[in-house]
Enzyme design. Sequence first.
Site, mmCIF file in Angstrom:
data_model
loop_
_atom_site.group_PDB
_atom_site.id
_atom_site.type_symbol
_atom_site.label_atom_id
_atom_site.label_comp_id
_atom_site.label_asym_id
_atom_site.label_seq_id
_atom_site.Cartn_x
_atom_site.Cartn_y
_atom_site.Cartn_z
ATOM 1 N N GLU A 1 0.696 -1.295 -0.610
ATOM 2 C CA GLU A 1 0.433 0.298 -0.010
ATOM 3 C C GLU A 1 0.535 1.130 0.367
ATOM 4 O O GLU A 1 0.613 2.475 -0.522
ATOM 5 C CB GLU A 1 -0.743 -0.170 1.308
ATOM 6 C CG GLU A 1 -2.142 -0.037 1.347
ATOM 7 C CD GLU A 1 -2.772 0.575 2.812
ATOM 8 O OE1 GLU A 1 -3.422 1.591 2.685
ATOM 9 O OE2 GLU A 1 -3.257 -0.832 2.914
ATOM 10 N N PRO B 1 16.786 67.625 -55.051
ATOM 11 C CA PRO B 1 17.407 68.825 -54.927
ATOM 12 C C PRO B 1 15.676 69.718 -55.655
ATOM 13 O O PRO B 1 15.730 70.631 -55.834
ATOM 14 C CB PRO B 1 19.133 68.917 -56.567
ATOM 15 C CG PRO B 1 17.790 67.556 -57.015
ATOM 16 C CD PRO B 1 17.612 66.711 -56.274
ATOM 17 N N ASP C 1 10.686 70.367 -45.014
ATOM 18 C CA ASP C 1 10.768 72.201 -45.267
ATOM 19 C C ASP C 1 10.843 73.089 -46.346
ATOM 20 O O ASP C 1 9.885 72.232 -46.943
ATOM 21 C CB ASP C 1 13.208 71.643 -45.774
ATOM 22 C CG ASP C 1 13.513 71.529 -44.203
ATOM 23 O OD1 ASP C 1 12.895 71.615 -42.916
ATOM 24 O OD2 ASP C 1 14.642 71.045 -44.094
ATOM 25 N N LYS D 1 12.994 76.100 -43.386
ATOM 26 C CA LYS D 1 12.946 77.496 -42.503
ATOM 27 C C LYS D 1 13.360 77.819 -44.193
ATOM 28 O O LYS D 1 14.346 77.357 -44.841
ATOM 29 C CB LYS D 1 14.343 77.331 -42.018
ATOM 30 C CG LYS D 1 13.344 76.500 -40.432
ATOM 31 C CD LYS D 1 15.483 75.904 -39.506
ATOM 32 C CE LYS D 1 14.862 75.152 -39.011
ATOM 33 N NZ LYS D 1 16.419 74.809 -38.847
ATOM 34 N N GLY E 1 17.448 67.975 -50.810
ATOM 35 C CA GLY E 1 18.747 67.524 -50.898
ATOM 36 C C GLY E 1 19.157 65.903 -49.640
ATOM 37 O O GLY E 1 18.228 65.022 -50.486
ATOM 38 N N ALA F 1 22.250 68.849 -53.992
ATOM 39 C CA ALA F 1 22.124 70.349 -54.685
ATOM 40 C C ALA F 1 23.310 70.428 -55.498
ATOM 41 O O ALA F 1 23.113 70.171 -56.123
ATOM 42 C CB ALA F 1 21.870 71.096 -53.994
ATOM 43 N N MET G 1 24.377 77.872 -49.263
ATOM 44 C CA MET G 1 23.689 78.434 -48.732
ATOM 45 C C MET G 1 24.643 80.331 -49.163
ATOM 46 O O MET G 1 24.930 80.885 -48.306
ATOM 47 C CB MET G 1 23.696 78.635 -47.609
ATOM 48 C CG MET G 1 22.493 77.214 -47.049
ATOM 49 S SD MET G 1 22.628 77.092 -45.708
ATOM 50 C CE MET G 1 24.092 76.041 -45.312
#
Length: 483
Positions: free
Chosen positions: A29, A231, A254, A276, A308, A338, A389
């Site tokens: 058992e 560009p 931009d 800008k 660019g 560019a 620029m």
Amino acid sequence: MPQATPKLNAFPVFLRVEGEAVAIIGGGEQALAKARLIGQSSAALRIVADAPEAELLSFIITTGATHIAAAYDAVHLEGAVMVFAASGNEALDRRVAEDARRLGIPVNAVDRPELCDFFTPALVNRAPVAIAIGTEGAGPVLAQMLRGRIDRMLSPSLGPLAALAASFRGAAEKLLPKGNARRRFWSDFFGGAPARAMEAGEPAQAHDAAVDLLASNAPVSGHIALVGAGPGAEDLLTLRAHRLLMEADFIVHDALVPEAIVAMGRRDAERLPVGKRKGCHTKSQAEINALLIELGRDGKRVVRLKSGDPLVFGRAGEEMAALRDAGIAYEVVPGVTAAFAAAADFELPLTLRGVSSSMVFTTGHDLKGNSLPDWAKLAISGATVAVYMGRSVAAEVAGRLIEAGLSPDTAVAVVENASLANRRRFHGTLADLPSLEARADLSGPVMTIIGDAVAGANFERSEPLAAHRHEGAAQAAAEGVEQ
Ligand code: SAH
């Protein structure tokens, strides 16, 4: 005084038994009780009994446990991870315990705590969840009572629910950040819809509920693509840029990016112009960074469209740093800068064998103070110089270069609106370059290329620069991004 919690002398652990041999010595058992207990696991039972009782024999047959029908021998313990001495015969159990200990195998001898390395718990089994109750042998009846109470408390669906949880663990770890989000998911999992569906006996529904829960808890992750628009000519946009524009929720662009390109994005995308142009910044760089972070946190797919190439005088460095700091995913998609578009418009070789073997992308805006910038030295040593620029500082650029020793006869090419149908080309010498500032007729972006290689360009369709040398005052025009 608070009472110290009494110490446990037997500490509960969960032993891995999958496929491992567990030996039970005995045919009666007690052996049957242990066999039934261990039979709740996936251990490989090995029962050593030369004369098993009928019930044990039928257990062996129905479960397929290994039966060693021989008188006990120490060799029967070999390779086992646990041993039960359950023969009911004190001398034999003692021998088994000693053999096991000698072999380094933890042993339990039924009803003889002094021979035991471990005790077996009363078990509430909701595999893979198990609740083990131990009393260090003090009260087997108490353990059974507690077992009954806990068993009634816990739904039978707890097991399948825990198994479902295990199958979601990997996905949850991948999709949910550690901490609150993950904790919330699991508490909703075990206390919400998946648990209820499992309780109702609907495992497929529980699975679907868990998938939904995962999706609703997963943070929406935004993504910002810094995309070069080229560009200006629509067909100089890359295929990748076009695909991202078609997938975008927001297009943040931009002013230099032509409307026709912005219009190429998904019809429903929201379009946000952020400047800008020289003299009319609509948003500061800090405001743009904050906007991108906010959109990213909102889970938006954003195209930050720059003229660019985004990495050339595009302030991408600041935007990338801000996104990195904020932990927002981003990628960069190059564009035709560019200088390349202007050179193409002029059939101008930027490098020319025997004449120029290096090139400089620069801006006239760093020509302040007395010291000559490094790029001027490069120009003198023969590099082709592309000035971004540069229109409003053309006289300064020319003056400083001539002063530094570059010949006033050095060839100069200027393109307004490179790549676009309304482009204008001008050619001349360094001595002519100052006249650029005075031209009121140039309203588009202007690229200036200086160097001996420029002499190799095709001037057939270009106007002489010097023609306007004595025109009126310079006028601020579209110069694009200030660096
Ligand atoms: N990231 C851009 C440059 C931005 S700075 C690029 O890679 O091209 C803005 C300056 O770029 C303008 O002042 C002008 O000098 C130049 N530029 C941009 N687009 C131009 C174009 N279509 N034609 C001539 N010059 C251009």
